[in-house]
Every structure is written in structure tokens, then in C-alpha cells.
Design an enzyme around this catalytic site. Structure first.
Site, short mmCIF file in Angstrom:
data_model
loop_
_atom_site.label_atom_id
_atom_site.label_comp_id
_atom_site.label_asym_id
_atom_site.label_seq_id
_atom_site.Cartn_x
_atom_site.Cartn_y
_atom_site.Cartn_z
CD GLU A 1 63.16 41.39 67.16
OE1 GLU A 1 62.55 40.33 67.45
OE2 GLU A 1 63.66 41.62 66.05
CB CYS B 1 61.53 37.80 64.64
SG CYS B 1 61.88 39.44 64.04
P1 NDP Z 1 71.18 32.78 67.13
O1 NDP Z 1 70.31 33.41 68.12
O2 NDP Z 1 72.04 31.66 67.57
O3 NDP Z 1 72.12 33.92 66.48
C1 NDP Z 1 71.84 35.31 66.53
C2 NDP Z 1 73.09 36.05 66.99
O4 NDP Z 1 73.38 35.70 68.34
C3 NDP Z 1 74.32 35.68 66.18
O5 NDP Z 1 75.15 36.81 66.06
C4 NDP Z 1 74.98 34.62 67.05
O6 NDP Z 1 76.36 34.47 66.81
C5 NDP Z 1 74.71 35.18 68.44
N1 NDP Z 1 74.74 34.19 69.50
C6 NDP Z 1 74.29 32.92 69.46
N2 NDP Z 1 74.46 32.32 70.66
C7 NDP Z 1 75.05 33.21 71.47
C8 NDP Z 1 75.51 33.18 72.82
N3 NDP Z 1 75.37 32.11 73.57
N4 NDP Z 1 76.09 34.28 73.32
C9 NDP Z 1 76.22 35.38 72.56
N5 NDP Z 1 75.82 35.48 71.29
C10 NDP Z 1 75.22 34.42 70.73
O7 NDP Z 1 70.34 32.34 65.88
P2 NDP Z 1 70.65 31.17 64.82
O8 NDP Z 1 71.40 31.75 63.71
O9 NDP Z 1 71.26 29.95 65.40
O10 NDP Z 1 69.16 30.82 64.43
C11 NDP Z 1 68.47 29.93 65.28
C12 NDP Z 1 67.11 30.44 65.66
O11 NDP Z 1 67.16 31.77 66.17
C13 NDP Z 1 66.14 30.57 64.51
O12 NDP Z 1 65.63 29.34 64.16
C14 NDP Z 1 65.14 31.53 65.08
O13 NDP Z 1 64.26 30.85 65.93
C15 NDP Z 1 65.97 32.47 65.90
N6 NDP Z 1 66.28 33.70 65.18
C16 NDP Z 1 65.51 34.78 65.42
C17 NDP Z 1 65.75 35.95 64.74
C18 NDP Z 1 64.93 37.16 64.98
O14 NDP Z 1 64.83 37.98 64.07
N7 NDP Z 1 64.37 37.35 66.15
C19 NDP Z 1 66.81 36.06 63.74
C20 NDP Z 1 67.59 34.86 63.58
C21 NDP Z 1 67.32 33.74 64.29
P3 NDP Z 1 76.91 33.25 65.90
O15 NDP Z 1 76.28 33.40 64.57
O16 NDP Z 1 78.37 33.48 65.89
O17 NDP Z 1 76.50 32.01 66.61
#
Ligand code: NDP
Length: 456
Positions: free
Chosen positions: A229, A263
Site C-alpha cells: 500500500e 496516502c
Molecule cells: P518510508 O516509506 O521510508 O517508510 C515507511 C516504512 O518503510 C518505515 O517502517 C520505514 O522504516 C520502512 N522502510 C523505508 N525504506 C525501506 C527499505 N529500503 N527497506 C525496508 N523498509 C524500508 O516513508 P518515510 O517515512 O520516509 O516517508 C516518505 C514518503 O513516504 C512520504 O513523503 C510519502 O510519500 C510516503 N509515505 C506513504 C505512506 C502511506 O500511507 N502510503 C505513509 C508514510 C509515508 P524506517 O522508518 O526505519 O526508515
């Protein structure tokens, strides 16, 4: 590396936690495999459902404390945090009422004397979850997953470690045996090792497109199922026969709830050119009138901070790059001059296809207004994005709106309402917004072995 909990309203460090080393992580994941055998075989569905009811009760008993924690850690308004906890409890009630029906064997007529579909648990499922709805996103993953007989491992976002620990405690208080839901204190660098662990059978990720691509590619190599998602850039189409006042109210709610960090927030406002100037003027007036920045715990506050300074900086750069390319700021466009990560509610117009405002997800309080010459043009603009999560159409000709809804490339389209998630309806996207569905019957079956049983 330590995980830090920082109050977005002040920028102050609230708590710090050590992350696990690889050996601790491997032990916990291995143990989860043993837990699965007991949970899926020795705890019948009726007992899992009974625990689910208690889970909802614990959430409501502790609602105010949990909501306070959410506000402290990721900054949303306290009223929104209370609503988030309540929604998690409603989700528990929903699956407590329907899980037995959704997971019941389904007879199918065939050449067999008896044949049917059985929904059996898959095993250990990893959830990689974001900070924006730090309870709801986790419950939406974990509740159907464990109720179906699986084990849930949580890798929560690094900026909400206190919420992650609190959720684990809620499961414990409800009476779930240890190990059915476990919070892994790890950063994203250790996610790959969890996916590759032989015990883990599937992964659900909610977050950004790059994180989704990374997780899906590792899971693909390991032939493990994923539900993704990811982001969205939802269209909010306003037709010339729409009730403008109603549409503006929906636009304010749809774009600015959760400080715009959702989102399925409405992100691109595609308005018929006959009414676009009127709509934009009313939208601007509503925003300037409505939002007052302040402590998100305070009832009078209507503008909450964003969750992190780096997310605000990224959003501001997207705005400024679009302005350099010719976009016009109607209101906002700056960080507020006060402690914390507050961004002024912003409207951009004059947006063209070469700009970040046209092509990228804006994850914060920024609305993009585009003009459309007719409904077909509006739908073309709505679909001119790599994303496909949700969307809405506003107008009083419901037949036209429904036809357009079917043509919108998204996992959901709402008519005369801003988009929201509802436990009774499937939730998920198409295109780069991901695949698979959460919630409803479809959601609880995602992490099951949909098994055919055939008796001669
Ligand atoms: P991320 O996608 O980076 O984080 C979401 C989750 O994924 C966190 O638990 C994060 O861990 C983990 N994660 C990040 N990179 C990796 C990887 N390479 N491998 C495995 N797990 C990973 O979101 P951000 O917090 O950086 O937010 C950035 C952007 O993401 C926002 O601007 C938005 O566009 C999108 N976003 C979308 C959401 C939605 O509801 N669809 C929710 C939040 C963000 P960790 O925190 O340890 O990096």
C-alpha cells in the site's frame, strides 16, 4: 543505532531506544515460527475472535493515553489521534463479528462428491508500517493477519518507537499469548534479513514507493507474497454541476486532515474551468479562515505540525521547484516561524506537466488546483499519474459521475465525499500505488492459503 522519539510540535527529543542486534532479531524471528504452529493449530478461531473483542476493549479503555502518545510522537491533533484509536477498536469489532464468516469453508460445485475452498493461515507475516497513522496502519495489517491464524511481526517506522511498543502492550493486555504480535526494534537496514528468513512467509508494507520496490524485490527473490500500500496522488474532480460549497468543505477535509500526510488524501483538485476561479477563491478563504497553528494537544489548535523536519523540507522543495517552473502560490508556501515542523496550508495553481506538483506525491498540507475543460479532460488529468490509490468526483449528475468513477485508474473512487478507509470495504491501489487489498473479506484472505479440497 538508536531510535529517537521527537515531539514534532517542539522538535524536542522525548525518548531514545536501542535497536536490536542481528542475533536478537534472528532469535525472535525463529521463535515466531514455533509460535505459529501452536497458534494456528491449538487456538481455534472462536478463541482468536474472543481475544479480538478484548483487544478492542483495551484500546477504548486506554484511548486517551494512547492518543496522547500518538500526538506526542508524530504530531497529529489530539482529536484526530482519539479518532484513530477508536477506529482501531471498531476494526477489532468488525472482524470479531465477521471473521468466522470470512474464513468459513466455501462449498463449490464440481465433479467431486464434495469440493470446497478453505482459508488456511500462511505462517509468519512481516508488516513494515509507516508513522502517519501509527496505530491504524498497524491494526489494519495485524488484526486480520493474526485472526486468520498467522503470526504478525511489526517493523514500525523509526520515528514512532513508543507507539510500536504501546501497540505490543495492547496485545499483551488483551491476553494474546507472547509472540503472536511482536514489535521488532530494528531500522529499515534489517528488513531484508527478516524477509529472507525461512520462517517468514509474506510481507505487507505501507509506505513510500521506493520502500515498496525494495521490499517487493527481496520478497520476489524469495518467492514470498507481498501486499503493498504505497503512495497516492488522488484526484478530486469537481464538475460544473457540483455544489461548490459542499465540494470546498470536502476539499479542506480531504486535503488537510492529518496535516495532509495521508496516502488517500485528495492531492490534485481538478476543477471544471467554468467554476475553477470561484472554487479556488472559496477554498483559499476556507483555509485562511480555518487553520490556527498551535499545540496539537490543545482543543483550539486546527493546524498540526508535520511529523518530521526532513519531510517538511522535502515538501517545501517540491513546492519551490514547481514555482521555479511557473506554478503560482495562492496561499501558504512556507514553514511557520515557530518551534516545530509547521507548514502553512498551501494552494498551488498554474501547474503544468513538467512540474513536481503535477507528477509527484505531495505528502503534506499542499493542494494543487488544475483546470479541466470538460469531464473527459478531467478524467484524463486524473489518470495522468503513475499512482492509482483513491479519488473522488463531485457533481449532481450521479450517472455521469459513476461512469467516470469506473474509468478512474484507482483502487477506490468516492462520489460527493472525500475518500476514507472503512473496515467493510476493500482498501488498496493499482499502478504504482501498490497491489493487494486490506480490510473487508478480501483483506483477511490476503494472508491465507486459499486451498482447494476435493473429495471423490
Ligand atoms: P518510508 O516509506 O521510508 O517508510 C515507511 C516504512 O518503510 C518505515 O517502517 C520505514 O522504516 C520502512 N522502510 C523505508 N525504506 C525501506 C527499505 N529500503 N527497506 C525496508 N523498509 C524500508 O516513508 P518515510 O517515512 O520516509 O516517508 C516518505 C514518503 O513516504 C512520504 O513523503 C510519502 O510519500 C510516503 N509515505 C506513504 C505512506 C502511506 O500511507 N502510503 C505513509 C508514510 C509515508 P524506517 O522508518 O526505519 O526508515
Amino acid at each position: 543505532m538508536a531510535m529517537q522519539s521527537i515531539n514534532p510540535a517542539t522538535g524536542e527529543l522525548v525518548a531514545e531506544f536501542d535497536t536490536w542486534d542481528q542475533a536478537t532479531l534472528d532469535d525472535v524471528v525463529t521463535q515466531a515460527g514455533y509460535e505459529f504452529a501452536d497458534w494456528s493449530k491449538l487456538t481455534p478461531l472462536e478463541d482468536r475472535v474472543a481475544l479480538l473483542k478484548r483487544l478492542g476493549d483495551v484500546l477504548m479503555d486506554d484511548q486517551s493515553l494512547l492518543a496522547e502518545l500518538i500526538t506526542l510522537e508524530m504530531g497529529k491533533l489530539y482529536s484526530e489521534a482519539l479518532a484513530e484509536v477508536e477506529k482501531c477498536a471498531l476494526l477489532c469489532d468488525y472482524y470479531a463479528e465477521h471473521a468466522e464468516q470470512f474464513l468459513a469453508d466455501e462449498p463449490v460445485e464440481s465433479d467431486a462428491s464434495r469440493s470446497y475452498v478453505a482459508y488456511l493461515p500462511l505462517g509468519v507475516v512481516l508488516g513494515v508500517m509507516p508513522w502517519n497513522y501509527p496505530f491504524w496502519q498497524v491494526f489494519r495489517f495485524a488484526v486480520p493477519t493474526v485472526t486468520a491464524g498467522n503470526i504478525a511481526l511489526l517493523k514500525h517506522a523509526s520515528n514512532v518507537p513508543q507507539c510500536a511498543l504501546a501497540i505490543e502492550e495492547v496485545f499483551r493486555k488483551a491476553g494474546y499469548p507472547d509472540g503472536i504480535f511482536t514489535n521488532l526494534m530494528i531500522g529499515s537496514d534489517k528488513v531484508e534479513s527478516v524477509i529472507r528468513h525461512p520462517t517468514v512467509r509474506a510481507v505487507s508494507l505501507t509506505g513510500s514507493e521506493p520502500a515498496g520496490r525494495k521490499v517487493a524485490s527481496v520478497a520476489g527473490e524469495e518467492l514470498k507474497k507481498t501486499v503493498l500500500e504505497l503512495g497516492g496522488s488522488d484526484a478530486f474532480i469537481v464538475l460544473d454541476n457540483a455544489d461548490i460549497k459542499q465540494a470546498v468543505a470536502g476539499a479542506v477535509k480531504g486535503r488537510f486532515l492529518n496535516a495532509g500526510q495521508s496516502c488517500i488524501a485528495a492531492k490534485r483538485f481538478i476543477v471544471d474551468s467554468m467554476i475553477a476561479d470561484d472554487f479556488t477563491a472559496q477554498f483559499q478563504a476556507a483555509i485562511e479562515d480555518q487553520f490556527v497553528a498551535g499545540d496539537p494537544m490543545d482543543k483550539e489548535t486546527t493546524l498540526a505540525p508535520m511529523a518530521r523536519q526532513d519531510l517538511l523540507d522535502e515538501l517545501h522543495q517540491q513546492v519551490m521547484k514547481s514555482v521555479e517552473l511557473g506554478a503560482k502560490i495562492i496561499t501558504g508556501g512556507y514553514q511557520l516561524d515557530r518551534p516545530g515542523y509547521y507548514y502553512a496550508p498551501t494552494i498551488l495553481t498554474n501547474v503544468t506537466s513538467n512540474m513536481p506538483a503535477y507528477n509527484e506525491e505531495f505528502f503534506g498540507p499542499v493542494a494543487i488546483v488544475l483546470k479541466a475543460s470538460e469531464p473527459a479532460h478531467a478524467l484524463g488529468l486524473a489518470n495522468a499519474t503513475d499512482f492509482g490509490l483513491g479519488g473522488s468526483i463531485w457533481g449532481n449528475d450521479i450517472a455521469t459521475a459513476e461512469t467516470m468513477a469506473r474509468g478512474m485508474e484507482s483502487g477506490a473512487t468516492f462520489i460527493n465525499s472525500s475518500t476514507f478507509s472503512d473496515p467493510r470495504l476493500p482498501f488498496g491501489g493499482v499502478k504504482n500505488s501498490g497491489y493487494g487489498r486490506e480490510l473487508s473479506a478480501q483483506g483477511i484472505r490476503e494472508f491465507t492459503n486459499i486451498k482447494t479440497i476435493w473429495v471423490k
